[in-house]
Enzyme design. Structure first.
Site, PDB file in Angstrom:
ATOM      1  CB  SER A  40      -0.934  -0.091   1.204  1.00 38.75           C
ATOM      2  OG  SER A  40      -1.796   0.982   1.275  1.00 38.75           O
ATOM      3  NE  ARG A  62      -0.526   4.206  12.495  1.00 41.27           N
ATOM      4  CZ  ARG A  62       0.545   4.166  11.702  1.00 41.27           C
ATOM      5  NH1 ARG A  62       1.458   5.113  11.765  1.00 41.27           N
ATOM      6  NH2 ARG A  62       0.712   3.165  10.855  1.00 41.27           N
ATOM      7  N   GLY A  64      -1.352  -1.405  13.649  1.00 42.31           N
ATOM      8  CA  GLY A  64      -1.534  -2.798  13.232  1.00 42.31           C
ATOM      9  C   GLY A  64      -0.694  -3.127  12.007  1.00 42.31           C
ATOM     10  CB  THR A  65       0.171  -1.551   9.050  1.00 40.13           C
ATOM     11  OG1 THR A  65       0.277  -0.171   9.393  1.00 40.13           O
ATOM     12  CG2 THR A  65      -1.274  -1.897   8.750  1.00 40.13           C
ATOM     13  NE  ARG A  71      -5.185   2.023  16.281  1.00 38.57           N
ATOM     14  CZ  ARG A  71      -4.493   1.879  15.156  1.00 38.57           C
ATOM     15  NH1 ARG A  71      -3.854   2.903  14.608  1.00 38.57           N
ATOM     16  NH2 ARG A  71      -4.409   0.710  14.572  1.00 38.57           N
ATOM     17  CG  ASP A  90      -2.867   3.974  -1.132  1.00 42.45           C
ATOM     18  OD1 ASP A  90      -3.539   3.732  -2.148  1.00 42.45           O
ATOM     19  OD2 ASP A  90      -2.869   3.221  -0.135  1.00 42.45           O
ATOM     20  CG  ASP A 133      -6.274   0.776  -0.618  1.00 41.43           C
ATOM     21  OD1 ASP A 133      -5.348   1.615  -0.540  1.00 41.43           O
ATOM     22  OD2 ASP A 133      -6.347  -0.222   0.126  1.00 41.43           O
TER      23      ASP A 133
HETATM   24  P1  NG1 Z   1      -2.361   1.240  11.509  1.00 38.01           P
HETATM   25  O1  NG1 Z   1      -0.938   1.069  11.118  1.00 38.01           O
HETATM   26  O2  NG1 Z   1      -2.973   0.110  12.302  1.00 38.01           O
HETATM   27  O3  NG1 Z   1      -2.579   2.602  12.121  1.00 38.01           O
HETATM   28  C1  NG1 Z   1      -3.001   2.051   9.034  1.00 38.01           C
HETATM   29  C2  NG1 Z   1      -4.066   3.119   9.014  1.00 38.01           C
HETATM   30  C3  NG1 Z   1      -5.415   2.445   9.015  1.00 38.01           C
HETATM   31  C4  NG1 Z   1      -5.551   1.456   7.857  1.00 38.01           C
HETATM   32  C5  NG1 Z   1      -4.361   0.506   7.829  1.00 38.01           C
HETATM   33  C6  NG1 Z   1      -4.340  -0.400   6.628  1.00 38.01           C
HETATM   34  C7  NG1 Z   1      -4.021   5.335  10.063  1.00 38.01           C
HETATM   35  C8  NG1 Z   1      -3.831   6.131  11.299  1.00 38.01           C
HETATM   36  N1  NG1 Z   1      -3.942   4.001  10.179  1.00 38.01           N
HETATM   37  O4  NG1 Z   1      -3.213   1.243  10.158  1.00 38.01           O
HETATM   38  O5  NG1 Z   1      -6.407   3.420   8.974  1.00 38.01           O
HETATM   39  O6  NG1 Z   1      -5.706   2.134   6.632  1.00 38.01           O
HETATM   40  O7  NG1 Z   1      -3.119   1.241   7.873  1.00 38.01           O
HETATM   41  O8  NG1 Z   1      -3.682   0.093   5.528  1.00 38.01           O
HETATM   42  O9  NG1 Z   1      -4.235   5.924   9.000  1.00 38.01           O
HETATM   43 ZN    ZN Z   2      -3.510   1.351   0.114  1.00 37.92          ZN
END
Ligand code: NG1
Ligand code: ZN
Length: 551
Positions: free
Chosen positions: A69, A513, A507-508, A504, A285, A289
């Site tokens: 992404s 953050r 997750g990626t 929080r 991006d 998406d």
């Molecule tokens: P994480 O890394 O969990 O914050 C980010 C985006 C999510 C979502 C995912 C998947 C922010 C703050 N967080 O997640 O909204 O798009 O990537 O690509 O934008």
């Molecule tokens: Zn994307």
């Protein structure tokens, strides 16, 4: 057909894709995502998992998308797409994590056998998969590991080549609904462009053609798709494509693209000589998406129109059409956001519609949106779509309008259901949706922007030794762990007018953050910085990573 796992074949192919011993993989909110060079074994195993998931679902086609992404070019990732074009069912995220971490080929076979048992998979069923990748240099190698996974399971696979994430989701849904009364469209890229451009043309028929739109393609796969779409759109809308260097090493998402614009709240430097005051532009991006719009005002000042602004624009338009159609009492529109939504957008929307806040991650938004007749969901970062429930779709087809105005409004609503990607957020589909609304309302960027005034905000990240020590509640708006930290954050927030902040774990990415907003720009920045400092002190980060400025 075999009714037990082909262990010999799995073993020999798995030996070609050994798991790196020092890495723990995790299927997170967007699948597996990390440095592309470490993902070979994961891709092989995902190939096997996709085949098993398909067998579990009676041979329905499962999608596999290889992308990272908006993340930097050396990263890559992979995620599975369920038959209706949706994100993988949550329970299987755990299975995928376990299987990806089996240390040896024999451990892998053991983990697979255990999945077959627990998930009660009938191995005699067929396995069908469709897969695609973005333009990352690590893509081809990873795809060949994935194909070895399919081979290990003798799955029937279809290579969709280099495609955007939403196109892959579209294909999955088309393949699985082909020939049924719920047929979603022709299962080809051409079918996708045709569906989008035809419905766009219907929606803007009779309206003045919009001035050309500048599209920052993030030097990614969106460049290829936007080029195609441009041809299908013909005279209906001209897209001026920028940042289309998909083969230049290091260019992907670098100082361009939706994430750059959203996080830095700046124009991509490459557009500074291109964008003229008053002109509209948008950024996709790296896998197309996400979508962020922006413009320069008469004084050359940059204004961003993010996912929240898109949600406000689109929700208001749909509500109006439903009303004109005379369906106000039968079709209820609702909005879903996350804690990252700007407080001003939440207030604006809450005054007009039901609004729900859910944890970050598309699956949470998507599922919450499914509970409305028409569910508008957008993340502030520009990922989102609008879902029309099946009863709503049926209602629109069966409805007998009693005036020409009603009839036009219903036709528009039906065309919107075709224009909007019902499977996942789709930058190109969302872009056309925005253009439709702007054309109908005769809005410039400035008029759109004036729906409400964004509260100044800042997003920061802090590297910590263990992000899993951070746990949240209340749709991620409050920390429950580490103990005591939330109280300290609350004390800080109270010192700022209009202050709001939350923390929080990502997750990626391996970071925590921090989001903050306040009535004034300097205060939002200061609050974010101070909360980030608290997080750092609490988590005992390395001195080098103590936040001094925003990343
Ligand atoms: P994480 O890394 O969990 O914050 C980010 C985006 C999510 C979502 C995912 C998947 C922010 C703050 N967080 O997640 O909204 O798009 O990537 O690509 O934008
Ligand atoms: Zn994307």
């Amino acid at each position: 057909m075999a009714s037990s796992l082909p262990t010999k074949l799995i073993q020999s192919l798995s030996d070609l894709h050994p798991k790196p011993s020092h890495i723990h993989f995790q299927y997170g909110t967007a699948g597996f995502r990390t440095l592309g060079s470490t993902l070979d074994s994961v891709l092989f195993r995902v190939g096997i998992i996709a085949a098993l998931r398909s067998k579990k679902l009676d041979g329905r086609t499962i999608g596999v998308m290889v992308t990272a992404s908006h993340n930097p070019e050396p990263d890559n990732g992979v995620k599975l797409v369920d038959p209706r074009g949706e994100m993988l069912e949550a329970a299987w995220e755990g299975h995928a994590t376990t299987i990806s971490n089996a240390s040896t080929s024999s451990d892998l076979i053991e983990a697979l056998e255990s999945l077959v048992q627990t998930a009660k998979i009938d191995l005699s069923k067929p396995a069908n998969v469709v897969y695609a990748r973005d333009t990352r240099p690590s893509g081809p190698g990873l795809v060949s590991a994935l194909e070895d996974g399919f081979k290990a399971m003798s799955a029937t696979s279809r290579n969709a080549g280099v495609a955007t994430t939403p196109i892959l989701h579209y294909l999955v849904k088309c393949i699985n609904t082909k020939g049924t009364k719920y047929s979603y469209g022709d299962d080809s890229e051409e079918g996708y462009y045709r569906k989008l451009s035809t419905s766009y043309k219907k929606l803007v028929a009779g309206k003045a053609v919009q001035p050309p739109l500048i599209v920052d393609c993030a030097n990614g796969v969106g460049a290829l798709a936007a080029e195609q779409l441009n041809e299908y759109l013909g005279d209906a809308l001209q897209l001026v494509l920028e940042n289309t260097s998909i083969t230049t090493p290091g260019a992907l998402n670098n100082a361009c693209g939706a994430d750059y614009v959203k996080v830095s709240q700046k124009l991509p430097p490459s557009l500074s000589s291109v964008l003229k005051p008053g002109q509209r532009a948008c950024s996709l991006d790296g896998d197309a998406d996400r979508l962020i719009y922006y413009y320069l005002d008469d004084r050359g000042v940059f204004h961003m129109l993010d996912g929240d602004k898109i949600a406000a624009l689109v929700a208001a338009f749909i509500v109006e059409l439903v009303k004109v159609a005379g369906l106000e009492d039968q079709i209820k529109v609702g909005v879903v956001q996350t804690a990252y939504a700007n407080g001003a957008s939440t207030r604006y929307l809450q005054e007009r519609l039901p609004v729900k806040c859910v944890p970050t991650g598309v699956k949470h938004l998507h599922h919450a949106a499914e509970r409305y007749n028409v569910g508008v969901y957008f993340e502030a970062n520009g990922h989102g779509t609008v879902l029309f429930s099946q009863p709503t779709l049926d209602k629109l087809t069966e409805y007998q309008p009693s005036t020409p105005a009603q009839s036009r409004a219903v036709e528009h609503l039906v065309s919107l259901t075709e224009l909007i990607n019902q499977t996942v957020g789709d930058a190109l589909s969302d872009m056309l949706l925005v253009e439709v609304v702007l054309a109908h309302k005769s809005y410039s960027g400035e008029e759109w922007n004036s729906l409400y005034v964004d509260l100044p905000n800042r997003l920061a990240k802090v590297s910590v030794p263990n992000r899993n020590a951070f746990r949240t509640e209340d749709a991620e708006r409050r920390l429950v762990s580490p103990p005591g930290l939330q109280t300290k954050i609350d004390e800080l927030i109270n010192r700022y007018q209009g202050g709001r902040s939350f923390v929080r774990p990502s997750g990626t990415e391996d970071v925590v953050r921090v989001y903050a907003e306040a009535a004034l720009r300097t205060q939002a920045d200061e609050l974010a910085m101070r909360v980030a400092g608290l997080v750092y002190d609490e988590a005992g980060g390395e001195a080098a990573s103590r936040p001094k400025e925003f990343l």
